[in-house]
Design a protein around this motif. Structure first.
Motif, PDB file in Angstrom:
ATOM      1  N   LEU A 211      30.733  17.560 -13.277  1.00  0.00           N
ATOM      2  CA  LEU A 211      31.757  18.507 -12.840  1.00  0.00           C
ATOM      3  C   LEU A 211      33.085  18.328 -13.572  1.00  0.00           C
ATOM      4  N   LEU A 215      34.808  21.233 -15.845  1.00  0.00           N
ATOM      5  CA  LEU A 215      36.076  21.855 -15.450  1.00  0.00           C
ATOM      6  C   LEU A 215      37.104  21.856 -16.573  1.00  0.00           C
ATOM      7  N   ILE A 220      34.736  27.257 -12.006  1.00  0.00           N
ATOM      8  CA  ILE A 220      33.347  27.335 -11.552  1.00  0.00           C
ATOM      9  C   ILE A 220      33.253  27.887 -10.129  1.00  0.00           C
ATOM     10  N   HIS A 222      30.296  28.153  -7.486  1.00  0.00           N
ATOM     11  CA  HIS A 222      28.968  27.559  -7.314  1.00  0.00           C
ATOM     12  C   HIS A 222      28.349  28.044  -5.998  1.00  0.00           C
ATOM     13  N   TYR A 238      37.026  24.543  -8.752  1.00  0.00           N
ATOM     14  CA  TYR A 238      35.604  24.509  -8.378  1.00  0.00           C
ATOM     15  C   TYR A 238      35.456  25.039  -6.961  1.00  0.00           C
TER      16      TYR A 238
END
Length: 357
Positions: A211, A215, A220, A222, A238
């Protein structure tokens, strides 16, 4: 047309329901009475319950496995029970036609339809027909194919190539809303990760292990699947969701790249929206191989890159995603040549044609 009653069926995964969700409102708009036969606990029950004007009928269904399991001995009885349940429902509702999207729940429904003399239309999403549709095809009047190559696997007298049905709502997303929902911005490419409606343990692990490195290159989103949200991985840039429904169109509006399994309905939606894809198809150990040939077809046409699940590591995933970003413009140019056909209208017309025969 006097009898404007229709029954839809299909389930097991979201992919076996999305085409139904795309066309059911069109029938309701035209004054049809719509019923849906699905499993008791499948994802289709949850998805269909959000549609107004559709009555849901749960039936017993077995899973038709290719491998040995104790459940294999019980499942024929579940299918038999489901067939009698579907037979009663069809007898009570007296539909003019039945439309099936596939999945194991559709088999007893198609058998019961034949017993009741009701014409049925099947839509096959994948490159090669799944086991459930293979069993159901003899009981159908018409089989519609998404891939032109699928015609080689279908009985010529009842098969028609029609293309992919894409939900129109996906084209209505708002970038402004997408950024507001996620708190992201346009400083980096937005990468959408989708592992199917149930999520993917392998993809989730590979993403989360790498991750911090990912990044550096991407924001992202998800979609990790039911019960797979993990607060210990919360980072700026994220965003995790177990499942997304109404907001999906807005998330796709801000998405630059997609990392996904290779289910047919999903990848055709990404293609129609011109989203370059890294596809990680389910392996032969976990599936019949349909996602592998789906992915290979898209790779051959220049719409996607592929990582085989056996080769999936944090490093290989990172390298593949960086390469996808480099190739983004070239892939989008190929995608621009693809024209979203009038598949939805053709499917609807094929269904109505069966009524008038």
């Amino acid at each position: 047309m006097e009898n404007k009653q229709i029954i839809f069926t299909g389930g097991g995964t979201a992919g076996h329901v999305m085409v139904n969700i795309a066309i059911i409102p069109e029938f309701i708009k035209e004054g049809w009475t719509v019923d849906y036969i699905g499993s008791k606990n499948g994802i289709e029950r949850e998805l269909i319950s959000s549609l107004d004007g559709v009555k849901y009928h749960p039936i017993s269904t077995g899973k038709l496995r290719r491998y040995f399991s104790k459940e294999n001995f019980k499942d024929p009885f579940k299918v038999l029970k489901g067939t009698f349940q579907a037979y009663r429902i069809i007898g009570k509702k007296k539909p003019a036609v039945i439309f099936s999207k596939g999945g194991f729940v559709s088999v007893p429904v198609l058998v019961a339809a034949r017993m009741r003399g009701v014409p049925a239309v099947i839509h096959e999403s994948d490159y090669t027909p799944g086991l459930a549709n293979k069993l159901a095809i003899p009981f159908a009047k018409k089989v519609l194919a998404t891939f032109p190559e699928t015609m080689d696997y279908l009985p010529e007298q009842k098969a028609e190539y029609i293309g992919a049905v894409v939900r129109e709502e996906l084209f209505t997303g708002s970038r402004k809303k997408g950024y507001e929902i996620t708190g992201l911005n346009a400083e980096k490419n937005v990468l959408l990760i989708m592992g199917g409606s149930a999520g993917s343990k392998r993809i989730n692990e590979a993403i989360r292990e790498g991750l911090d490195r990912l990044l550096n290159d991407f924001h992202i989103i998800h979609i990790c699947g039911k019960d797979n949200y993990d607060s210990s991985y919360e980072r700026e840039g994220y965003i995790q969701y177990e499942y997304v429904k109404d907001e999906l169109k807005d998330l796709l509006a801000i998405t630059d790249l997609v990392c996904s399994r290779a289910g047919s309905n999903a990848i055709f939606e990404f293609l129609a929206l011109h989203k370059p894809m890294l596809l990680i198809p389910l392996s032969l150990q976990a599936s019949r191989g349909d996602q592998i040939v789906n992915a290979q077809s898209f790779e051959k046409q220049g719409y996607a890159h592929i990582i085989e699940e056996e080769s999936l590591t944090t490093d290989s995933l990172h390298q593949a995603l960086v390469q996808l970003k480099k190739d983004k413009i070239e892939i989008k140019e190929k995608m621009n040549q693809y024209k979203s056909s009038e598949a939805k209208e053709q499917v609807i017309q094929s269904i109505i044609d069966q009524v008038s025969k």
